[in-house]
Write a protein that holds these residues in place. Structure first.
Motif, PDB file in Angstrom:
ATOM      1  N   ALA A   1      -2.023  11.662 -12.664  1.00  0.00           N
ATOM      2  CA  ALA A   1      -1.673  10.409 -12.184  1.00  0.00           C
ATOM      3  C   ALA A   1      -0.863   9.588 -12.796  1.00  0.00           C
ATOM      4  O   ALA A   1       0.081   8.934 -12.625  1.00  0.00           O
ATOM      5  CB  ALA A   1      -3.453   9.738 -12.084  1.00  0.00           C
TER       6      ALA A   1
ATOM      7  N   ASP B   1       0.851  -1.116  -0.045  1.00  0.00           N
ATOM      8  CA  ASP B   1       0.009  -0.058   0.010  1.00  0.00           C
ATOM      9  C   ASP B   1       0.921   1.282  -0.080  1.00  0.00           C
ATOM     10  O   ASP B   1       0.550   2.284   0.716  1.00  0.00           O
ATOM     11  CB  ASP B   1      -1.022  -0.028   1.352  1.00  0.00           C
TER      12      ASP B   1
ATOM     13  N   ASP C   1      -0.225   1.453  -4.199  1.00  0.00           N
ATOM     14  CA  ASP C   1      -1.379   1.437  -3.748  1.00  0.00           C
ATOM     15  C   ASP C   1      -2.329   1.710  -4.875  1.00  0.00           C
ATOM     16  O   ASP C   1      -2.102   2.539  -5.700  1.00  0.00           O
ATOM     17  CB  ASP C   1      -1.578   2.396  -2.589  1.00  0.00           C
ATOM     18  N   ARG C   2      -3.601   0.908  -4.777  1.00  0.00           N
ATOM     19  CA  ARG C   2      -4.571   0.875  -5.969  1.00  0.00           C
ATOM     20  C   ARG C   2      -5.004   2.593  -5.998  1.00  0.00           C
ATOM     21  O   ARG C   2      -5.629   2.738  -7.231  1.00  0.00           O
ATOM     22  CB  ARG C   2      -5.671   0.024  -5.793  1.00  0.00           C
ATOM     23  N   GLU C   3      -4.773   3.296  -5.026  1.00  0.00           N
ATOM     24  CA  GLU C   3      -5.497   4.683  -5.115  1.00  0.00           C
ATOM     25  C   GLU C   3      -4.950   5.397  -6.455  1.00  0.00           C
ATOM     26  O   GLU C   3      -5.499   6.366  -7.102  1.00  0.00           O
ATOM     27  CB  GLU C   3      -5.107   5.534  -3.887  1.00  0.00           C
ATOM     28  N   PHE C   4      -3.781   5.046  -6.946  1.00  0.00           N
ATOM     29  CA  PHE C   4      -2.880   5.679  -7.906  1.00  0.00           C
ATOM     30  C   PHE C   4      -3.573   5.247  -9.283  1.00  0.00           C
ATOM     31  O   PHE C   4      -3.402   5.777 -10.134  1.00  0.00           O
ATOM     32  CB  PHE C   4      -1.612   5.536  -7.975  1.00  0.00           C
TER      33      PHE C   4
ATOM     34  N   GLN D   1      -6.114  -0.121 -17.642  1.00  0.00           N
ATOM     35  CA  GLN D   1      -5.274   0.258 -16.625  1.00  0.00           C
ATOM     36  C   GLN D   1      -4.047  -0.457 -17.150  1.00  0.00           C
ATOM     37  O   GLN D   1      -2.709  -0.009 -17.004  1.00  0.00           O
ATOM     38  CB  GLN D   1      -5.568  -0.195 -15.181  1.00  0.00           C
TER      39      GLN D   1
ATOM     40  N   VAL E   1       0.159   5.653   0.166  1.00  0.00           N
ATOM     41  CA  VAL E   1      -0.872   6.234   1.247  1.00  0.00           C
ATOM     42  C   VAL E   1      -0.645   6.056   2.667  1.00  0.00           C
ATOM     43  O   VAL E   1       0.025   5.130   3.010  1.00  0.00           O
ATOM     44  CB  VAL E   1      -2.299   6.034   0.787  1.00  0.00           C
TER      45      VAL E   1
ATOM     46  N   GLU F   1      -0.819  -2.545  -7.760  1.00  0.00           N
ATOM     47  CA  GLU F   1      -1.822  -2.939  -6.949  1.00  0.00           C
ATOM     48  C   GLU F   1      -3.230  -2.635  -7.633  1.00  0.00           C
ATOM     49  O   GLU F   1      -3.498  -1.403  -7.771  1.00  0.00           O
ATOM     50  CB  GLU F   1      -1.834  -2.861  -5.300  1.00  0.00           C
ATOM     51  N   GLY F   2      -4.193  -3.562  -7.369  1.00  0.00           N
ATOM     52  CA  GLY F   2      -5.649  -3.379  -7.653  1.00  0.00           C
ATOM     53  C   GLY F   2      -6.191  -3.141  -9.075  1.00  0.00           C
ATOM     54  O   GLY F   2      -7.080  -2.312  -9.382  1.00  0.00           O
TER      55      GLY F   2
ATOM     56  N   ILE G   1      -6.855   4.182  -9.782  1.00  0.00           N
ATOM     57  CA  ILE G   1      -8.650   4.201  -9.927  1.00  0.00           C
ATOM     58  C   ILE G   1      -8.612   5.365 -10.916  1.00  0.00           C
ATOM     59  O   ILE G   1      -9.526   5.264 -11.864  1.00  0.00           O
ATOM     60  CB  ILE G   1      -9.134   4.755  -8.605  1.00  0.00           C
ATOM     61  N   ASP G   2      -7.945   6.578 -10.996  1.00  0.00           N
ATOM     62  CA  ASP G   2      -8.324   7.659 -12.027  1.00  0.00           C
ATOM     63  C   ASP G   2      -7.105   7.638 -13.084  1.00  0.00           C
ATOM     64  O   ASP G   2      -6.443   8.758 -13.118  1.00  0.00           O
ATOM     65  CB  ASP G   2      -8.491   9.083 -11.018  1.00  0.00           C
TER      66      ASP G   2
END
Length: 111
Positions: free
Chosen positions: A46, A12, A34-37, A74, A15, A67-68, A39-40
């Protein structure tokens, strides 16, 4: 950790409590961004951040896992950014061991 034969990975990353200083202060083998990077990921900012992380980790000799990852889009953007390792539901969801073994056999036969 390394003296005992272990590799060290940061999960992760980017974050919460993780920070760039950890890359300077510790002998890390791999970070899992982390997957937050992702998502968008179509956002140019990004993509710039992701590409920067990829460049940084390569220059430091650290492996980076995205991740994610859940979509083909993607995957394509990450390829363009130079990402070599991804993890996520795009390929498979977590499985019990018996199901995983069967899935692996089928996956190997595809390539």
């Amino acid at each position: 950790m390394h003296q005992s034969g272990f590799l060290c990975s940061l999960d992760d990353f980017g974050v919460g409590f993780s920070a760039l200083a950890l890359l300077k202060d510790f002998n890390i083998d791999c970070i899992k961004l982390d997957r937050e990077f992702f998502i968008d990921i179509e956002n140019p900012k990004a993509q710039t951040i992701i590409a920067g992380f990829i460049t940084l980790t390569k220059e430091l000799g650290i492996k980076m896992v995205a991740e994610g990852i859940e979509t083909a889009n993607q995957i394509e953007i990450l390829k363009h950014c130079g990402c070599e390792i991804v993890q996520g539901y795009y390929f498979a969801r977590p499985y019990p061991l018996a199901t995983l073994e069967s899935w692996l056999d089928n996956f190997k036969n595809q390539f």
